[in-house]
Design a protein around this motif. Structure first.
Motif, mmCIF file in Angstrom:
data_model
loop_
_atom_site.group_PDB
_atom_site.id
_atom_site.type_symbol
_atom_site.label_atom_id
_atom_site.label_comp_id
_atom_site.label_asym_id
_atom_site.label_seq_id
_atom_site.Cartn_x
_atom_site.Cartn_y
_atom_site.Cartn_z
ATOM 1 N N ALA A 456 0.838 -1.027 -0.601
ATOM 2 C CA ALA A 456 0.187 0.422 -0.423
ATOM 3 C C ALA A 456 1.331 1.679 -0.176
ATOM 4 C CB ALA A 456 -1.394 0.098 1.646
ATOM 5 N N PRO A 457 0.757 1.922 -1.100
ATOM 6 C CA PRO A 457 1.361 3.053 -0.776
ATOM 7 C C PRO A 457 0.674 4.249 0.218
ATOM 8 C CG PRO A 457 -0.456 3.569 -2.691
ATOM 9 C CD PRO A 457 -0.518 2.136 -1.975
ATOM 10 N N ALA A 458 2.115 5.260 0.524
ATOM 11 C CA ALA A 458 1.885 6.226 1.415
ATOM 12 C C ALA A 458 0.762 7.265 1.041
ATOM 13 C CB ALA A 458 3.355 6.759 1.779
ATOM 14 N N GLN A 459 1.163 7.925 -0.319
ATOM 15 C CA GLN A 459 0.258 8.116 -0.861
ATOM 16 C C GLN A 459 -0.947 7.432 -1.974
ATOM 17 O OE1 GLN A 459 1.788 11.979 -2.454
ATOM 18 N NE2 GLN A 459 -0.209 13.440 -2.055
ATOM 19 N N LEU A 460 -1.781 8.035 -1.638
ATOM 20 C CA LEU A 460 -2.461 7.408 -3.014
ATOM 21 C C LEU A 460 -3.221 7.674 -3.440
ATOM 22 C CD1 LEU A 460 -3.920 4.545 -4.111
ATOM 23 C CD2 LEU A 460 -5.811 4.537 -2.547
ATOM 24 N N ILE A 461 -3.495 8.310 -4.448
ATOM 25 C CA ILE A 461 -3.345 9.208 -5.502
ATOM 26 C C ILE A 461 -4.312 8.202 -7.004
ATOM 27 C CG2 ILE A 461 -3.231 11.206 -7.193
ATOM 28 C CD1 ILE A 461 -1.649 12.279 -5.538
ATOM 29 N N LEU A 462 -5.278 8.488 -7.745
ATOM 30 C CA LEU A 462 -6.032 8.061 -7.906
ATOM 31 C C LEU A 462 -6.705 8.981 -9.950
ATOM 32 C CD1 LEU A 462 -8.924 5.927 -6.384
ATOM 33 C CD2 LEU A 462 -6.170 4.928 -7.370
ATOM 34 N N ARG A 463 -6.075 8.418 -11.266
ATOM 35 C CA ARG A 463 -6.649 9.156 -12.426
ATOM 36 C C ARG A 463 -8.015 8.444 -12.418
ATOM 37 N NH1 ARG A 463 -4.849 14.119 -14.340
ATOM 38 N NH2 ARG A 463 -4.486 14.075 -16.801
ATOM 39 N N VAL A 464 -8.170 9.594 -12.364
ATOM 40 C CA VAL A 464 -10.189 9.097 -12.724
ATOM 41 C C VAL A 464 -10.322 9.679 -14.374
ATOM 42 C CG1 VAL A 464 -12.512 9.653 -11.975
ATOM 43 C CG2 VAL A 464 -10.415 8.883 -10.643
ATOM 44 N N VAL A 465 -11.460 9.492 -14.982
ATOM 45 C CA VAL A 465 -11.965 9.895 -16.424
ATOM 46 C C VAL A 465 -13.234 9.603 -15.853
ATOM 47 C CG1 VAL A 465 -12.505 9.366 -18.624
ATOM 48 C CG2 VAL A 465 -10.188 9.207 -17.905
ATOM 49 N N ARG A 466 -14.037 10.496 -15.987
ATOM 50 C CA ARG A 466 -15.522 11.059 -15.492
ATOM 51 C C ARG A 466 -16.167 11.568 -16.623
ATOM 52 N NH1 ARG A 466 -15.470 13.467 -10.121
ATOM 53 N NH2 ARG A 466 -15.461 11.137 -9.276
ATOM 54 N N GLY A 467 -17.665 11.222 -16.653
ATOM 55 C CA GLY A 467 -18.286 11.535 -17.313
ATOM 56 C C GLY A 467 -18.131 11.096 -18.807
ATOM 57 N N GLY A 468 -18.084 12.956 -19.487
ATOM 58 C CA GLY A 468 -17.696 12.858 -21.475
ATOM 59 C C GLY A 468 -16.132 12.713 -21.348
ATOM 60 N N GLY A 469 -15.501 12.720 -20.504
ATOM 61 C CA GLY A 469 -13.800 12.130 -21.112
ATOM 62 C C GLY A 469 -13.291 13.135 -19.573
ATOM 63 N N ARG A 470 -13.991 13.597 -19.093
ATOM 64 C CA ARG A 470 -13.045 14.882 -18.345
ATOM 65 C C ARG A 470 -11.991 14.024 -17.182
ATOM 66 N NH1 ARG A 470 -16.272 16.614 -15.066
ATOM 67 N NH2 ARG A 470 -17.976 15.175 -15.387
ATOM 68 N N GLN A 471 -10.745 14.443 -17.248
ATOM 69 C CA GLN A 471 -9.942 13.631 -17.021
ATOM 70 C C GLN A 471 -9.445 14.521 -14.881
ATOM 71 O OE1 GLN A 471 -6.212 11.479 -18.574
ATOM 72 N NE2 GLN A 471 -7.760 11.540 -19.912
ATOM 73 N N GLY A 472 -8.882 13.229 -14.294
ATOM 74 C CA GLY A 472 -8.527 14.461 -13.192
ATOM 75 C C GLY A 472 -8.110 13.661 -12.003
ATOM 76 N N ASN A 473 -7.634 14.000 -10.920
ATOM 77 C CA ASN A 473 -6.619 13.448 -10.048
ATOM 78 C C ASN A 473 -7.629 13.245 -8.981
ATOM 79 O OD1 ASN A 473 -4.761 12.965 -11.599
ATOM 80 N ND2 ASN A 473 -3.065 14.403 -11.378
ATOM 81 N N LEU A 474 -7.135 12.298 -8.425
ATOM 82 C CA LEU A 474 -8.143 11.827 -6.343
ATOM 83 C C LEU A 474 -7.504 11.423 -5.523
ATOM 84 C CD1 LEU A 474 -11.304 12.700 -6.412
ATOM 85 C CD2 LEU A 474 -11.454 10.374 -6.807
ATOM 86 N N PRO A 475 -7.175 12.395 -4.782
ATOM 87 C CA PRO A 475 -5.893 11.975 -3.817
ATOM 88 C C PRO A 475 -7.217 11.022 -2.489
ATOM 89 C CG PRO A 475 -5.870 14.208 -3.616
ATOM 90 C CD PRO A 475 -6.871 13.836 -5.080
ATOM 91 N N MET A 476 -6.775 9.770 -1.842
ATOM 92 C CA MET A 476 -7.523 8.908 -1.302
ATOM 93 C C MET A 476 -6.751 9.399 -0.063
ATOM 94 S SD MET A 476 -9.514 7.245 -3.383
ATOM 95 C CE MET A 476 -10.285 8.685 -3.796
ATOM 96 N N GLN A 477 -7.810 9.525 0.933
ATOM 97 C CA GLN A 477 -7.361 9.870 2.286
ATOM 98 C C GLN A 477 -7.646 8.599 3.327
ATOM 99 O OE1 GLN A 477 -5.687 13.055 2.327
ATOM 100 N NE2 GLN A 477 -5.565 14.096 0.666
#
Length: 477
Positions: A456-477
């Protein structure tokens, strides 16, 4: 002197042809005039002969008389809620009285393949999301259909109807089809009623069509239009060789057929139907348990390959069929069971069309040598609970990405669901998000995503594609 009769025949034929051509030309060039009374003595145009050279004219009618009773029209109804506020859940809760129910109806086709049990094959996209499904037989009877299961990634669905005197189509061996074989498509295009079109097999084993899941299509120039989906593709013996599923037209399906139609071969449809019956309406797929990448010209040169093709193995997961066979990172898979493998997509397509436990012979290039490794496909889990992977993902369920999305260029995993108020929801994950990358490491599919969480990484960040193809990074706390 023996050639003289032939020469005389050819001369007479040429003379007659010249006479006929002159008469036709004169008739076309002559101005239209009122016919004189004497014209009544001109013989009428003869009807087509019923026999030529002692043989009756060929007709598909006797064969179709046996086929058409087994092809049904499929009617679906879906209840949807329509609000003037669109999909905004807050306003829909505030003003529920403004939300109205609307019924969407659609039409398709289906094929009875077992008269005793009442089994009807159709396409998944014909019945997807339907609340009610009924079928109309060729004799006019309309029956309620029971949904038994479907497989979105091969676009096959199975229904059951109950009625006396059903007629079923025998399933042919579609593997014996050859390019140039005559085929006939039967269905309900545009909802106008049962319609028959004919053509030839243009190609077999067709793959690489975007957005259509696992692929092994029969291509035909028989007209396949909207509403033909789920209908029958038969050979001249009246046997089912395929389930019509799609037509290709750059202007959209409603523009009509341009001679590029595709059907699911019966060999595949039979396999999927058997799994749907045995597994309570779902298909369980197998996997080799590896990650791979495409081979470009630079890699081909470095690996000593004659051409830039194949699936280069980058990771082998323990406990899988690839590990059992002895595959190693750096191996290049170029064929499976004799089927050419040009890239990772072709390998994934091959895996997706095989049943769990299927034996697989892999042609592999290793250190410039040709070797063959034998293994079998192990069961591929359909989903994982986020809590099994990391506490920060608790409440989310991750599933394999649908193949239609992979064919559209995506890779990764799908967020199948997110429990309200869960840790995953608080972190911003939503249903139908596509996870394409993470700080855990590289992955292409569900098994790779799971394997990336070995530490398990100390910092978990997911790269997410949502809806009409919009992308963004989502930090998991």
């Amino acid at each position: 002197m023996r050639p003289l009769p032939t020469l005389l025949t050819l001369s007479l034929a040429a003379a007659f042809g010249g006479f006929a051509a002159t008469a036709i030309r004169d008739g076309l060039e002559a101005p239209a005039q009122a016919a004189p009374a004497a014209a009544a003595t001109v013989p009428a145009i003869a009807a087509l002969p019923t026999v030529v050279s002692g043989q009756p004219l060929p007709s598909l009618a006797p064969m179709l008389a046996k086929v058409t009773p087994a092809v049904v029209s499929v009617h679906t109804k879906q209840r949807v809620k329509v609000s003037p506020f669109g999909g905004d859940p807050m306003f829909r809760r505030m003003f529920p009285e403004l939300t109205q129910e609307r019924i969407n109806e659609s039409l398709g086709s289906g094929v009875i393949v077992d008269a005793q049990r009442g089994y009807v094959l159709t396409n998944h996209h014909v019945i997807e999301g339907a609340d009610e499904v009924s079928v109309t037989l060729a004799d006019g009877r309309t029956l309620k259909a029971e949904f038994l299961g479907s497989d979105p990634d091969t676009d096959v669905a199975l229904m059951r109807i109950t009625a006396p005197n059903l007629v079923a189509l025998p399933l042919a061996n579609s593997d014996a089809l050859r390019v140039g074989d005559f085929v006939v498509a039967v269905g309900n295009p545009f909802g106008i009623g049962q319609t028959v079109t004919s053509g030839i097999v243009s190609a077999v084993g067709r793959t690489g069509l975007r957005g259509l899941g696992f692929q092994n299509f029969i291509q035909t120039d028989a007209s396949i239009n909207p509403g033909n989906s789920g209908g029958a593709l038969v050979n001249l013996n009246g046997e089912l060789v395929g389930i019509n599923t799609a037509s290709f037209n750059p202007r959209g399906s409603m523009a009509g057929n341009i001679g590029l139609g595709f059907a699911i071969p019966t060999s595949l449809a039979r396999n999927i139907m058997g799994q749907l019956i045995a597994n309570n309406g779902v298909v369980i797929r197998g996997t080799l348990g590896l990650e791979s990448q495409a081979v470009d010209a630079r890699l081909a040169q470095g690996l000593g390959l004659d051409e830039a093709r194949g699936a280069l193995v980058t990771q082998v997961y323990s406990g899988g069929g690839a590990a059992a066979a002895g595959l190693k990172p750096g191996d290049v898979i170029v064929a499976a069971n004799g089927e050419r493998i040009d890239d990772p997509d072709a390998l994934r397509n091959f895996e997706g069309l095989q049943a769990v436990g299927s034996r697989v012979a892999l042609d592999v290039r290793r250190d410039g040598k040709v070797i063959q490794l034998n293994t079998s496909l192990r069961e591929q889990p359909k989903s994982f609970q986020g809590l099994e992977l990391d506490p920060r993902l608790a409440g989310a369920v991750f599933a394999e990405l649908p193949e239609r999305l992979r064919q559209s260029g995506y890779s990764g995993v799908l967020v199948e669901s997110v429990a309200r108020g869960s840790r995953a929801a608080q972190n911003g994950l939503q249903k139908d998000d596509i996870i394409t990358a993470a700080t855990t490491g590289k992955f292409d599919d569900l098994s790779g995503f799971r394997a990336s969480f070995t530490q398990a990484p100390a910092q978990l960040i997911l790269r997410v594609v949502r809806g009409g193809g919009r992308q963004g990074n989502l930090p998991m706390q």
